[in-house]
Design an enzyme around this catalytic site. Structure first.
Site, PDB file in Angstrom:
ATOM      1  N   GLU A  71       1.122  -1.218  -0.124  1.00 42.29           N
ATOM      2  CA  GLU A  71       0.158  -0.283   0.072  1.00 42.29           C
ATOM      3  C   GLU A  71       1.006   1.188  -0.409  1.00 42.29           C
ATOM      4  O   GLU A  71       1.864   1.325   0.085  1.00 42.29           O
ATOM      5  CB  GLU A  71      -0.777  -0.393   0.945  1.00 42.29           C
ATOM      6  CG  GLU A  71      -2.393   1.017   1.893  1.00 42.29           C
ATOM      7  CD  GLU A  71      -2.821   1.125   2.870  1.00 42.29           C
ATOM      8  OE1 GLU A  71      -2.665  -0.378   3.283  1.00 42.29           O
ATOM      9  OE2 GLU A  71      -3.393   2.295   2.567  1.00 42.29           O
ATOM     10  N   ASN A  80     -12.658  -1.036  -0.058  1.00 41.76           N
ATOM     11  CA  ASN A  80     -12.013  -1.377   0.901  1.00 41.76           C
ATOM     12  C   ASN A  80     -12.311  -1.387   2.433  1.00 41.76           C
ATOM     13  O   ASN A  80     -12.900  -0.298   2.385  1.00 41.76           O
ATOM     14  CB  ASN A  80     -10.598  -1.349   1.456  1.00 41.76           C
ATOM     15  CG  ASN A  80      -9.657  -1.391   1.726  1.00 41.76           C
ATOM     16  OD1 ASN A  80      -9.450  -2.723   2.109  1.00 41.76           O
ATOM     17  ND2 ASN A  80      -9.149  -0.090   2.826  1.00 41.76           N
ATOM     18  N   GLU A  81     -13.155  -2.129   2.942  1.00 41.83           N
ATOM     19  CA  GLU A  81     -12.913  -1.587   4.394  1.00 41.83           C
ATOM     20  C   GLU A  81     -14.402   0.023   4.320  1.00 41.83           C
ATOM     21  O   GLU A  81     -14.484   0.481   4.955  1.00 41.83           O
ATOM     22  CB  GLU A  81     -11.994  -1.141   5.654  1.00 41.83           C
ATOM     23  CG  GLU A  81     -10.837  -1.991   6.223  1.00 41.83           C
ATOM     24  CD  GLU A  81      -9.622  -1.841   6.742  1.00 41.83           C
ATOM     25  OE1 GLU A  81      -9.728  -0.945   7.194  1.00 41.83           O
ATOM     26  OE2 GLU A  81      -9.623  -3.144   7.219  1.00 41.83           O
ATOM     27  N   TYR A  88      -7.414  -8.520  12.106  1.00 43.02           N
ATOM     28  CA  TYR A  88      -5.658  -8.560  12.065  1.00 43.02           C
ATOM     29  C   TYR A  88      -5.573  -9.207  13.954  1.00 43.02           C
ATOM     30  O   TYR A  88      -7.228  -9.147  14.598  1.00 43.02           O
ATOM     31  CB  TYR A  88      -6.138  -6.907  12.508  1.00 43.02           C
ATOM     32  CG  TYR A  88      -5.181  -6.228  11.418  1.00 43.02           C
ATOM     33  CD1 TYR A  88      -4.147  -6.401  10.565  1.00 43.02           C
ATOM     34  CD2 TYR A  88      -6.399  -5.469  10.152  1.00 43.02           C
ATOM     35  CE1 TYR A  88      -3.776  -5.909   9.364  1.00 43.02           C
ATOM     36  CE2 TYR A  88      -5.725  -4.905   8.544  1.00 43.02           C
ATOM     37  CZ  TYR A  88      -4.481  -5.145   8.924  1.00 43.02           C
ATOM     38  OH  TYR A  88      -4.297  -4.562   7.204  1.00 43.02           O
ATOM     39  N   GLU A  92      -6.514  -9.204   4.728  1.00 37.33           N
ATOM     40  CA  GLU A  92      -5.490  -7.841   5.338  1.00 37.33           C
ATOM     41  C   GLU A  92      -5.844  -9.130   6.605  1.00 37.33           C
ATOM     42  O   GLU A  92      -6.380  -9.418   6.981  1.00 37.33           O
ATOM     43  CB  GLU A  92      -5.813  -6.684   5.309  1.00 37.33           C
ATOM     44  CG  GLU A  92      -6.032  -5.500   4.318  1.00 37.33           C
ATOM     45  CD  GLU A  92      -6.139  -4.537   4.899  1.00 37.33           C
ATOM     46  OE1 GLU A  92      -6.411  -3.911   5.975  1.00 37.33           O
ATOM     47  OE2 GLU A  92      -6.579  -3.724   3.724  1.00 37.33           O
ATOM     48  N   GLN A 143       1.423  -6.058   5.976  1.00 40.30           N
ATOM     49  CA  GLN A 143       1.615  -5.765   3.863  1.00 40.30           C
ATOM     50  C   GLN A 143       3.297  -6.576   3.755  1.00 40.30           C
ATOM     51  O   GLN A 143       3.572  -7.117   5.428  1.00 40.30           O
ATOM     52  CB  GLN A 143       1.608  -4.693   4.041  1.00 40.30           C
ATOM     53  CG  GLN A 143       0.469  -4.205   4.869  1.00 40.30           C
ATOM     54  CD  GLN A 143      -0.287  -2.539   3.873  1.00 40.30           C
ATOM     55  OE1 GLN A 143       0.909  -2.498   3.217  1.00 40.30           O
ATOM     56  NE2 GLN A 143      -1.063  -1.327   3.987  1.00 40.30           N
TER      57      GLN A 143
HETATM   58  O1  AHR Z   1      -2.323  -2.097   6.855  1.00 38.74           O
HETATM   59  C1  AHR Z   1      -3.140  -1.372   7.304  1.00 38.74           C
HETATM   60  C2  AHR Z   1      -4.311  -0.806   6.642  1.00 38.74           C
HETATM   61  O2  AHR Z   1      -4.870  -1.474   7.665  1.00 38.74           O
HETATM   62  C3  AHR Z   1      -4.841  -1.256   5.529  1.00 38.74           C
HETATM   63  O3  AHR Z   1      -5.310   0.386   4.910  1.00 38.74           O
HETATM   64  C4  AHR Z   1      -6.693  -0.257   6.122  1.00 38.74           C
HETATM   65  O4  AHR Z   1      -7.281  -2.173   4.835  1.00 38.74           O
HETATM   66  C5  AHR Z   1      -6.808  -1.320   7.059  1.00 38.74           C
HETATM   67  O5  AHR Z   1      -7.314  -0.813   8.173  1.00 38.74           O
END
Ligand code: AHR
Length: 533
Positions: A52, A206-207, A277, A331, A381
């Site tokens: 990103e 995204n999100e 996450y 992610e 990432q």
């Molecule tokens: O990976 C960092 C961020 O985490 C990404 O930009 C977003 O999609 C997520 O909240």
């Protein structure tokens, strides 16, 4: 010999004795593999990547510029290309993340010196006095060049939050229309690429519940339909709709219910994005300096992923029993609070230790075991960020312990998942909120032709685990090879100065009748490969 007596005897002495003896072996645990009854194919895309425009990910991590003294291929960091190729990186997601919903692709094409400087979503997270202005030197042509160099499929996240369906469709035409058809194809050729890019994977936002537009699921579903209805189908697309924030306390099932409810009667997407996450930001857990409870807390939060996958899959099945839509975990990773950045402006970069490598092994085992549900996954990432495989700063570059787990799990890519019965009892562990229970062994297996790959993770900080892997159905192994990733220090990491502190080593595995026997050192990830007859 049980887990405790092995610990007392000393794991390495025990391993040596086992390797040299022809004696029967009483293991702590017996797991069983049904290699004759393989399940779903493990999509290679499960071992996917994400980069990103954020901190030091693109600029410096990936793009060093054509005139850089750092070895590069047309401006792209050569070491990044070589290592991504080496692990067979199957895909690359780009340009975000949150950045995607503010990105306008036309800013990144044409003569590089004439490209505009634009606002980057991550500016508000930058340290005081620093600036995140997007220079647009890395655009779609540079991204596609990177994908071709690595041999990775492009996966592009389109701008839904601040873009329009037309802008999206134009981007698709620019990428995929054959030369001589629409003007956008000629424009692509004029910018250096005559051949269509043939992009198949498109993320529609995204999100969208957060940085992608703070929408409700029914609002997003309506927008999703507008964005995809007139999709220019030069190539049959794999469209990915925004899915839930899986690491929310409640798993965010409401998003999945709301989206599919609003999609009743319409064509469902092939992919439904799930973000998960292992989020330590609200806790005192640090990336590089920690004790046993913090080791276990990360793993405990990480294995929650399995239930989140199962819950969303079940919910999706209520709307489509045939499960035409698969999960795309685009992610995932361990996200620590700020404090260990390799340089302050490389926001979200963090120290990556053996703990994160063990977490990676457990995560991949979950993906493998649920291969039929998951079309793709992308680590967040790949470089200079959360859960990265690489850290780069100018001429310095290092592979983190996580990189080695990607390398070790390569054998599973595209192989068929083999069911594993894993009756190993849970461990009683200290975690942040007191005592908790964690799976005592993580395992998954796959088969390609007659070659079996088994990956195992022992999360214990205290004791090795002796394991007998029985091959069900009369299968026999001809020879077995092992590889281990571990370190006596749970906090071990690779640094620019000491890049090989944590790296895999060959490991003894014995074939005894219908079984493979080995001892998993504490805090380790293991790969066992063998041919079976
Ligand atoms: O990976 C960092 C961020 O985490 C990404 O930009 C977003 O999609 C997520 O909240």
């Amino acid at each position: 010999m049980n887990r405790r007596t092995f610990l007392q005897a000393g794991a390495s002495a025990a391993i040596g004795a086992l390797a040299g003896s022809g004696l029967a072996f009483a293991a702590d645990a017996e797991i069983e593999l049904s290699a004759g009854e393989p399940g779903a194919v493990i999509s290679p895309h499960i071992y996917g990547h994400f980069i990103e425009h954020l901190g030091g990910v693109i600029y410096d991590g990936v793009w060093v510029g054509r005139n850089s003294s750092i070895p590069n291929v047309d401006g792209i960091r050569k070491q990044f290309v070589d290592d991504m190729k080496r692990i067979g990186a199957p895909n690359l997601r780009w340009p975000g993340g949150c950045f995607a919903d503010g990105y306008h692709w036309r800013d990144g094409i044409g003569d590089a010196s004439g490209r505009p400087r634009t606002y980057n979503f991550w500016q508000r997270r930058m340290p005081a006095g620093t600036d995140a202005t997007e220079t647009n030197q890395f655009g779609i042509h540079e991204f596609m060049h990177l994908c071709r160099l690595v041999g990775a499929e492009p996966y592009i996240a389109a701008n839904v939050g601040s873009g329009t369906p037309t802008e999206f469709h134009d981007w698709v035409s620019y990428c995929n229309a054959p030369l001589g058809t629409v003007s956008l194809a000629d424009k692509r050729a004029a910018n250096g690429d005559k051949e269509p890019f043939g992009v198949r994977y498109w993320g529609v936002g995204n999100e969208s519940w957060g940085c992608g537009g703070t929408m409700r699921p029914e609002e997003y579903a309506a927008l999703y339909r507008r964005f995809v209805t007139q999709f220019p189908a030069y190539r049959e697309p794999f469209l990915v709709a925004t899915g839930p924030r899986g690491h929310s306390a409640d798993g965010d099932i409401g998003w999945t219910t709301g989206f599919f409810e609003a999609m009743r009667g319409f064509e469902p997407p092939l992919g439904f994005s799930l973000h998960f996450y292992t989020d330590l930001r609200p806790t005192p857990v640090k990336a590089g300096n920690f004790q046993a409870p913090e080791w276990y807390e990360v793993l405990l939060r990480g294995v929650r992923l399995e239930k989140v996958i199962e819950d969303h899959w079940k919910e999706m099945g209520k709307f489509d029993a045939a499960h035409r839509t698969k999960l795309v975990v685009d992610e995932w990773g361990v996200w620590y609070a700020p404090g260990s950045e390799i340089t302050p402006a490389y926001i979200l970069s963090e120290t990556i230790t053996l703990r994160d490598a063990v977490h990676t092994g457990m995560t991949f085992d979950i993906f493998n075991r649920h291969a039929g549900k998951i079309a793709m996954a992308n680590v967040a990432q790949s470089v200079n960020c959360i859960h990265s495989l690489f850290l780069a700063r100018g001429a310095e570059f290092v592979r983190t312990p996580v990189y080695h787990v990607f390398d070790m799990y390569r054998s599973h890519m595209g192989a068929r998942q083999v069911p594993v019965s894993n009756p190993v009892p849970e461990l009683n562990i200290p975690a942040l909120a007191g005592q908790a229970r964690l799976p005592g062994l993580s395992a998954s297996a796959s088969i390609r032709d007659r070659r079996l790959a088994v990956t195992l993770t022992n999360p214990s900080l205290d004791a090795p685990l002796s394991v007998r892997i029985r091959l069900a159905g009369g299968a026999r192994a001809t020879e077995a090879r092992g590889l281990v990733l571990t370190h006596q220090d749970m906090r071990a990491t690779n640094t620019f100065a000491d890049p090989d502190e944590v790296k895999p080593a060959a490991y003894p595995v014995r074939v005894v009748a219908d079984a493979l026997v080995l001892i998993l050192p504490k805090q380790s990830v293991i790969l066992v490969e063998c041919d079976i007859t």
